[in-house]
Design a protein around this motif. Structure first.
Motif, PDB file in Angstrom:
ATOM      1  N   ASP A 225       0.837  -1.206   0.000  1.00  0.00           N
ATOM      2  CA  ASP A 225       0.000   0.000   0.000  1.00  0.00           C
ATOM      3  C   ASP A 225       0.871   1.256   0.000  1.00  0.00           C
ATOM      4  OD1 ASP A 225      -2.341  -1.585   0.196  1.00  0.00           O
ATOM      5  OD2 ASP A 225      -2.040  -1.752   2.358  1.00  0.00           O
ATOM      6  N   LYS A 226       0.687   2.089  -0.983  1.00  0.00           N
ATOM      7  CA  LYS A 226       1.404   3.364  -1.068  1.00  0.00           C
ATOM      8  C   LYS A 226       0.399   4.479  -0.771  1.00  0.00           C
ATOM      9  CE  LYS A 226       4.887   0.919  -2.346  1.00  0.00           C
ATOM     10  NZ  LYS A 226       5.892   0.532  -1.326  1.00  0.00           N
TER      11      LYS A 226
ATOM     12  N   PRO B  87      -1.409 -10.731   5.722  1.00  0.00           N
ATOM     13  CA  PRO B  87      -1.046 -10.398   4.331  1.00  0.00           C
ATOM     14  C   PRO B  87      -2.029  -9.433   3.672  1.00  0.00           C
ATOM     15  CG  PRO B  87      -0.698 -12.721   4.751  1.00  0.00           C
ATOM     16  CD  PRO B  87      -1.374 -12.181   5.969  1.00  0.00           C
ATOM     17  N   THR B  88      -3.324  -9.709   3.804  1.00  0.00           N
ATOM     18  CA  THR B  88      -4.347  -8.815   3.261  1.00  0.00           C
ATOM     19  C   THR B  88      -5.579  -8.830   4.157  1.00  0.00           C
ATOM     20  OG1 THR B  88      -5.331 -10.564   1.900  1.00  0.00           O
ATOM     21  CG2 THR B  88      -3.631  -9.193   0.858  1.00  0.00           C
ATOM     22  N   VAL B  89      -6.270  -7.711   4.200  1.00  0.00           N
ATOM     23  CA  VAL B  89      -7.525  -7.625   4.947  1.00  0.00           C
ATOM     24  C   VAL B  89      -8.466  -6.699   4.182  1.00  0.00           C
ATOM     25  CG1 VAL B  89      -6.648  -5.757   6.418  1.00  0.00           C
ATOM     26  CG2 VAL B  89      -8.628  -7.087   7.140  1.00  0.00           C
TER      27      VAL B  89
ATOM     28  N   PHE C 154     -12.255  -1.312   0.643  1.00  0.00           N
ATOM     29  CA  PHE C 154     -10.930  -1.367   0.037  1.00  0.00           C
ATOM     30  C   PHE C 154     -10.118  -2.426   0.766  1.00  0.00           C
ATOM     31  CE2 PHE C 154     -11.160   2.026   3.154  1.00  0.00           C
ATOM     32  CZ  PHE C 154     -10.068   1.829   3.968  1.00  0.00           C
ATOM     33  N   ILE C 155      -8.931  -2.699   0.267  1.00  0.00           N
ATOM     34  CA  ILE C 155      -8.072  -3.741   0.832  1.00  0.00           C
ATOM     35  C   ILE C 155      -6.779  -3.109   1.339  1.00  0.00           C
ATOM     36  CG2 ILE C 155      -6.713  -5.815   0.319  1.00  0.00           C
ATOM     37  CD1 ILE C 155      -8.813  -6.588  -1.723  1.00  0.00           C
ATOM     38  N   LEU C 156      -6.343  -3.563   2.511  1.00  0.00           N
ATOM     39  CA  LEU C 156      -5.055  -3.150   3.048  1.00  0.00           C
ATOM     40  C   LEU C 156      -4.149  -4.366   3.170  1.00  0.00           C
ATOM     41  CD1 LEU C 156      -6.057  -0.613   5.860  1.00  0.00           C
ATOM     42  CD2 LEU C 156      -5.218  -0.111   3.555  1.00  0.00           C
ATOM     43  N   HIS C 157      -2.843  -4.102   3.165  1.00  0.00           N
ATOM     44  CA  HIS C 157      -1.867  -5.187   3.179  1.00  0.00           C
ATOM     45  C   HIS C 157      -0.921  -5.056   4.373  1.00  0.00           C
ATOM     46  CE1 HIS C 157      -3.231  -4.786  -1.013  1.00  0.00           C
ATOM     47  NE2 HIS C 157      -3.016  -6.093  -1.110  1.00  0.00           N
ATOM     48  N   GLU C 158      -0.183  -6.101   4.585  1.00  0.00           N
ATOM     49  CA  GLU C 158       0.755  -6.201   5.705  1.00  0.00           C
ATOM     50  C   GLU C 158       1.686  -4.995   5.787  1.00  0.00           C
ATOM     51  OE1 GLU C 158       4.241  -9.298   7.250  1.00  0.00           O
ATOM     52  OE2 GLU C 158       3.459  -9.410   5.200  1.00  0.00           O
ATOM     53  N   GLY C 159       1.826  -4.474   7.009  1.00  0.00           N
ATOM     54  CA  GLY C 159       2.775  -3.397   7.255  1.00  0.00           C
ATOM     55  C   GLY C 159       2.196  -1.998   7.172  1.00  0.00           C
ATOM     56  N   THR C 160       0.952  -1.864   6.719  1.00  0.00           N
ATOM     57  CA  THR C 160       0.341  -0.542   6.592  1.00  0.00           C
ATOM     58  C   THR C 160      -0.049   0.007   7.963  1.00  0.00           C
ATOM     59  OG1 THR C 160      -0.497  -1.052   4.384  1.00  0.00           O
ATOM     60  CG2 THR C 160      -1.553   0.768   5.555  1.00  0.00           C
ATOM     61  N   LYS C 161       0.221   1.278   8.176  1.00  0.00           N
ATOM     62  CA  LYS C 161      -0.081   1.924   9.449  1.00  0.00           C
ATOM     63  C   LYS C 161      -1.472   2.553   9.400  1.00  0.00           C
ATOM     64  CE  LYS C 161       1.994   5.218  12.710  1.00  0.00           C
ATOM     65  NZ  LYS C 161       3.140   6.158  12.897  1.00  0.00           N
ATOM     66  N   VAL C 162      -2.255   2.332  10.449  1.00  0.00           N
ATOM     67  CA  VAL C 162      -3.604   2.898  10.535  1.00  0.00           C
ATOM     68  C   VAL C 162      -3.818   3.446  11.942  1.00  0.00           C
ATOM     69  CG1 VAL C 162      -4.552   1.317   8.806  1.00  0.00           C
ATOM     70  CG2 VAL C 162      -4.635   0.688  11.233  1.00  0.00           C
TER      71      VAL C 162
ATOM     72  N   GLU D 184     -12.882   0.204  14.055  1.00  0.00           N
ATOM     73  CA  GLU D 184     -13.003   1.188  12.983  1.00  0.00           C
ATOM     74  C   GLU D 184     -11.646   1.869  12.835  1.00  0.00           C
ATOM     75  OE1 GLU D 184     -15.801   4.964  11.598  1.00  0.00           O
ATOM     76  OE2 GLU D 184     -15.469   4.564  13.734  1.00  0.00           O
ATOM     77  N   ILE D 185     -11.108   1.840  11.637  1.00  0.00           N
ATOM     78  CA  ILE D 185      -9.766   2.382  11.418  1.00  0.00           C
ATOM     79  C   ILE D 185      -9.813   3.494  10.371  1.00  0.00           C
ATOM     80  CG2 ILE D 185      -8.591   0.269  12.101  1.00  0.00           C
ATOM     81  CD1 ILE D 185      -8.692   1.148   8.417  1.00  0.00           C
ATOM     82  N   GLN D 186      -8.736   4.271  10.385  1.00  0.00           N
ATOM     83  CA  GLN D 186      -8.570   5.317   9.384  1.00  0.00           C
ATOM     84  C   GLN D 186      -7.149   5.256   8.844  1.00  0.00           C
ATOM     85  OE1 GLN D 186      -8.602   9.514  10.691  1.00  0.00           O
ATOM     86  NE2 GLN D 186      -9.889   9.956   8.925  1.00  0.00           N
ATOM     87  N   THR D 187      -7.019   5.277   7.536  1.00  0.00           N
ATOM     88  CA  THR D 187      -5.696   5.272   6.918  1.00  0.00           C
ATOM     89  C   THR D 187      -5.118   6.685   6.934  1.00  0.00           C
ATOM     90  OG1 THR D 187      -6.664   5.590   4.722  1.00  0.00           O
ATOM     91  CG2 THR D 187      -6.287   3.320   5.442  1.00  0.00           C
ATOM     92  N   GLU D 188      -3.852   6.801   6.607  1.00  0.00           N
ATOM     93  CA  GLU D 188      -3.186   8.104   6.670  1.00  0.00           C
ATOM     94  C   GLU D 188      -3.699   9.079   5.629  1.00  0.00           C
ATOM     95  OE1 GLU D 188       0.927   6.516   6.652  1.00  0.00           O
ATOM     96  OE2 GLU D 188       1.147   7.611   8.542  1.00  0.00           O
ATOM     97  N   ASP D 189      -4.417   8.584   4.621  1.00  0.00           N
ATOM     98  CA  ASP D 189      -5.001   9.489   3.633  1.00  0.00           C
ATOM     99  C   ASP D 189      -6.469   9.795   3.921  1.00  0.00           C
ATOM    100  OD1 ASP D 189      -6.073   7.052   3.040  1.00  0.00           O
ATOM    101  OD2 ASP D 189      -5.469   7.008   0.941  1.00  0.00           O
ATOM    102  N   GLY D 190      -6.972   9.341   5.075  1.00  0.00           N
ATOM    103  CA  GLY D 190      -8.302   9.726   5.510  1.00  0.00           C
ATOM    104  C   GLY D 190      -9.410   8.722   5.262  1.00  0.00           C
ATOM    105  N   ASN D 191      -9.153   7.605   4.579  1.00  0.00           N
ATOM    106  CA  ASN D 191     -10.184   6.602   4.338  1.00  0.00           C
ATOM    107  C   ASN D 191     -10.481   5.824   5.620  1.00  0.00           C
ATOM    108  OD1 ASN D 191     -10.576   7.093   1.537  1.00  0.00           O
ATOM    109  ND2 ASN D 191      -8.679   5.994   1.095  1.00  0.00           N
ATOM    110  N   THR D 192     -11.754   5.523   5.850  1.00  0.00           N
ATOM    111  CA  THR D 192     -12.157   4.830   7.063  1.00  0.00           C
ATOM    112  C   THR D 192     -12.941   3.561   6.734  1.00  0.00           C
ATOM    113  OG1 THR D 192     -14.213   6.102   7.231  1.00  0.00           O
ATOM    114  CG2 THR D 192     -12.280   6.974   8.374  1.00  0.00           C
ATOM    115  N   GLY D 193     -13.009   2.658   7.711  1.00  0.00           N
ATOM    116  CA  GLY D 193     -13.760   1.416   7.558  1.00  0.00           C
ATOM    117  C   GLY D 193     -13.525   0.524   8.756  1.00  0.00           C
ATOM    118  N   TRP D 194     -14.080  -0.685   8.684  1.00  0.00           N
ATOM    119  CA  TRP D 194     -14.006  -1.633   9.799  1.00  0.00           C
ATOM    120  C   TRP D 194     -13.218  -2.870   9.403  1.00  0.00           C
ATOM    121  CZ3 TRP D 194     -16.284  -0.648  14.603  1.00  0.00           C
ATOM    122  CH2 TRP D 194     -17.112   0.467  14.660  1.00  0.00           C
ATOM    123  N   LEU D 195     -12.502  -3.417  10.392  1.00  0.00           N
ATOM    124  CA  LEU D 195     -11.782  -4.675  10.179  1.00  0.00           C
ATOM    125  C   LEU D 195     -11.754  -5.476  11.476  1.00  0.00           C
ATOM    126  CD1 LEU D 195      -9.051  -3.864  11.753  1.00  0.00           C
ATOM    127  CD2 LEU D 195      -8.169  -3.238   9.532  1.00  0.00           C
ATOM    128  N   PRO D 196     -11.530  -6.794  11.405  1.00  0.00           N
ATOM    129  CA  PRO D 196     -11.433  -7.607  12.632  1.00  0.00           C
ATOM    130  C   PRO D 196     -10.218  -7.193  13.456  1.00  0.00           C
ATOM    131  CG  PRO D 196     -11.859  -8.993  10.716  1.00  0.00           C
ATOM    132  CD  PRO D 196     -11.520  -7.630  10.180  1.00  0.00           C
TER     133      PRO D 196
END
Length: 251
Positions: free
Chosen positions: A105-106, A197-199, A213-221, A232-244
């Motif tokens: 993820d870039k 690896p992916t979520v 959307f999909i996130l991969h190993e090593g991404t910071k949230v 509920e998480i938020q990526t560094e570019d502002g996208n939000t969603g839920w994951l286990p």
């Protein structure tokens, strides 16, 4: 020799022994790493961490060992934790940036305000304990200066005391704020690293939610909220969603 002195000597001896053993274990882990036995070095570093020996250099070395073993998420976690303990650790900064460049993820982080970045750079110059000691020392200086102002006989001495008291009080507040901000940063539990690896990020906290959307190993949230076993998480570019919750590791 009274009982209190015996207990004191025993405690000091135990602490010294523990320190010596951990130092020897650290040296052994370093030797394993230098010899190219990255698997054993990784396990040795992790054992020291599990035993409570926490330092920026230990996390940095552990991150290097994890990276050599192709454990990208673990390496990033260790580098991040090293920088939490010592935000000025140049090698950890460099290796974290390199490890992050290997993630899939870039994500471009949202730009921050200059004054916020400047404030972070200031309080990251030292750890909370250092800032706290500075604050206490400046407060004592402030009290001494006030005494000079109140009890000084010469006018120049009273003026000097007044000026020093004002400056010392100002910097007492600044260093206290730095200590508080740095402590909050170190103990912050809202940041995490994707550990699988992916979520797939969902629109709601259940498997029936829409795929966002999909996130991969090593991404910071960052973690925004919790509901049962979902975050509920938020990526560094502002996208939000839920994951286990089991798919990431909190820093």
């Amino acid at each position: 020799m009274d009982m209190n002195k015996k207990i004191y000597i025993l405690i000091v001896s135990l602490l010294a022994t523990t320190f010596s053993l951990r130092a020897a274990s650290m040296a052994q882990a370093d030797s394993l790493y230098m010899a190219g036995d990255y698997q054993q070095a990784m396990q040795s570093y992790q054992t020291l961490i599990d035993e409570g020996m926490l330092s920026a250099d230990l996390y940095y070395n552990a991150g290097n060992a994890y990276f050599r073993n192709n454990r990208l998420a673990d390496a990033i976690i260790c580098y991040e934790r090293a920088l939490r303990l010592d935000a000025t650790h140049a090698d950890a900064k460099h290796n974290l940036a390199f490890a992050q460049s290997r993630t899939i993820d870039k994500i471009d982080a949202i730009g921050s305000i200059f004054l916020v970045d400047w404030w972070k750079a200031c309080y990251r110059l030292a750890n909370p304990d250092v800032w706290a000691y500075c604050s206490i020392g400046l407060f004592i200086l402030c009290l001494v200066a006030i005494m000079l102002f109140v009890f000084g006989r010469a006018m120049w001495l009273r003026k000097t005391g007044f000026s020093i008291a004002i400056l010392a009080f100002f910097f007492t507040l600044i260093t206290a704020l730095c200590a508080s901000a740095r402590y909050r940063e170190i103990t912050d539990t809202s940041l995490a690293i994707i550990y699988v690896p992916t979520v797939t990020i969902k629109s709601s906290p259940d498997n029936s939610g829409n795929d966002l959307f999909i996130l991969h190993e090593g991404t910071k949230v960052s973690i925004k909220s919790t509901l049962s076993d979902w975050l509920e998480i938020q990526t560094e570019d502002g996208n939000t969603g839920w994951l286990p919750a089991t798919t990431l590791v909190v820093l």
